[in-house]
Design a protein around this motif. Structure first.
Motif, mmCIF file in Angstrom:
data_model
loop_
_atom_site.group_PDB
_atom_site.id
_atom_site.type_symbol
_atom_site.label_atom_id
_atom_site.label_comp_id
_atom_site.label_asym_id
_atom_site.label_seq_id
_atom_site.Cartn_x
_atom_site.Cartn_y
_atom_site.Cartn_z
ATOM 1 N N ASP A 186 37.182 26.138 -1.191
ATOM 2 C CA ASP A 186 37.600 24.883 -0.575
ATOM 3 C C ASP A 186 38.245 25.145 0.783
ATOM 4 O O ASP A 186 38.107 24.353 1.722
ATOM 5 C CB ASP A 186 38.581 24.152 -1.494
ATOM 6 N N CYS A 189 35.273 26.737 3.326
ATOM 7 C CA CYS A 189 34.249 25.840 3.842
ATOM 8 C C CYS A 189 34.755 24.975 4.987
ATOM 9 O O CYS A 189 33.975 24.245 5.604
ATOM 10 C CB CYS A 189 33.673 24.971 2.722
ATOM 11 N N ALA A 201 28.848 30.793 -1.086
ATOM 12 C CA ALA A 201 28.687 29.437 -1.628
ATOM 13 C C ALA A 201 27.329 29.279 -2.301
ATOM 14 O O ALA A 201 27.226 28.667 -3.377
ATOM 15 C CB ALA A 201 28.863 28.410 -0.516
ATOM 16 N N TYR A 218 30.724 21.646 -0.983
ATOM 17 C CA TYR A 218 31.111 22.756 -0.114
ATOM 18 C C TYR A 218 29.949 23.167 0.789
ATOM 19 O O TYR A 218 30.138 23.440 1.979
ATOM 20 C CB TYR A 218 31.568 23.949 -0.951
#
Length: 278
Positions: A186, A189, A201, A218
């Motif tokens: 979190d 990104c 990711a 994301y």
């Protein structure tokens, strides 16, 4: 630890406000007007000599103290006594600034300290724009539950530290549990353009079908259209539920892709959402 006086400033301000209202009885037509005037009342409170402070004004009381150990330990004592930490004490800690950072970091590391004290320390360090707890905050994320207020607070600080956190996080993120990887991703990104972050990711998206709704978001934030094939494939998968599909579709469209149309008439999630709409 030196014992310092624990005074409930909130209660004292309430007493002062009640006395003020009696002394200015004709000035207010209703309580809304009192609320509007609270900034002026509070300023008067700060500047009024108080017998409960040895005739010192509330506004100047904590400014007498500049020792980081005294100030931060005092904060902890307030929390241990379950008395609200005075804003004026926190303002003085912030004003003293850098000398208090190390003491606040020690408080963060003390697992026996009240959680409120540690939460407050996180907030104060963030107000100081301190990067000192960066590695501690990253370590906290490696083994965490999905819901953890203290670690969520630390995560917010990590996000505000800027791009300098990217490489330290990348060095540690593989050691993190699922909740920790989600939390750290979190933060990552928010800084698109890093190849390692994109590949991480994508790997998590492929390896964890049960987390694809979150991970799709994301991937969308990272803005790399190389994620489109994986997102479209997931959107077409038979096991993809309606709510996950919606998140996948949003991500695909954010990356300027075209999401395949699906029929979810037999999906309980679709029926539930349709029921809400009706």
């Amino acid at each position: 630890m030196m014992k310092m006086p624990i005074i409930n400033f909130d209660e004292e301000f309430a007493v002062f406000t009640n006395r003020w209202m009696k002394e200015h009885d004709g000035e207010y037509r209703n309580y809304d007007e009192v609320e509007e005037d609270l900034p002026r009342i509070y300023m008067a409170f700060l500047n009024a000599r108080a017998s409960w402070l040895g005739n010192v004004t509330p506004g100047s009381f904590f400014t007498q103290f500049e020792d980081p150990k005294v100030l931060v330990d005092w904060l902890r004592q307030y929390c241990e006594a379950e008395v609200p930490v005075p804003e004026l004490l926190m303002e003085q800690i912030t004003f003293v600034g850098r000398p208090c950072e190390k003491r606040l970091l020690e408080l963060l590391k003390d697992e026996n300290a009240p959680e409120e004290a540690r939460m407050t320390a996180v907030g104060l360090l963030r107000d100081m724009n301190s990067a000192l707890p960066k590695m501690l905050y990253i370590q906290w994320q490696l083994d965490r539950d999905q819901k953890d207020d203290l670690k969520d607070n630390a995560l917010e600080s990590l996000a505000e530290m800027g791009a300098e956190v990217v490489q330290p996080i990348l060095q540690e993120i593989r050691k993190a549990n699922d909740a920790g990887q989600e939390a750290l991703l979190d933060v990552l990104c928010r800084y698109p353009g890093n190849e390692q972050v994109v590949q991480l990711a994508l790997r998590l998206f492929r390896d964890h079908p049960e987390r694809r709704a979150l991970l799709a978001g994301y991937l969308a934030k990272l803005g790399d259209d190389r994620a489109l094939p994986a997102l479209i494939e997931a959107a077409q998968a038979d096991e993809t539920t309606y709510l996950t599909y919606i998140e996948l579709r949003n991500a695909i469209e954010m990356l300027d892709g075209i999401c395949p149309e699906r029929d979810f008439e037999d999906d309980p999630e679709y029926d539930a959402m349709r029921g809400l709409d009706s």
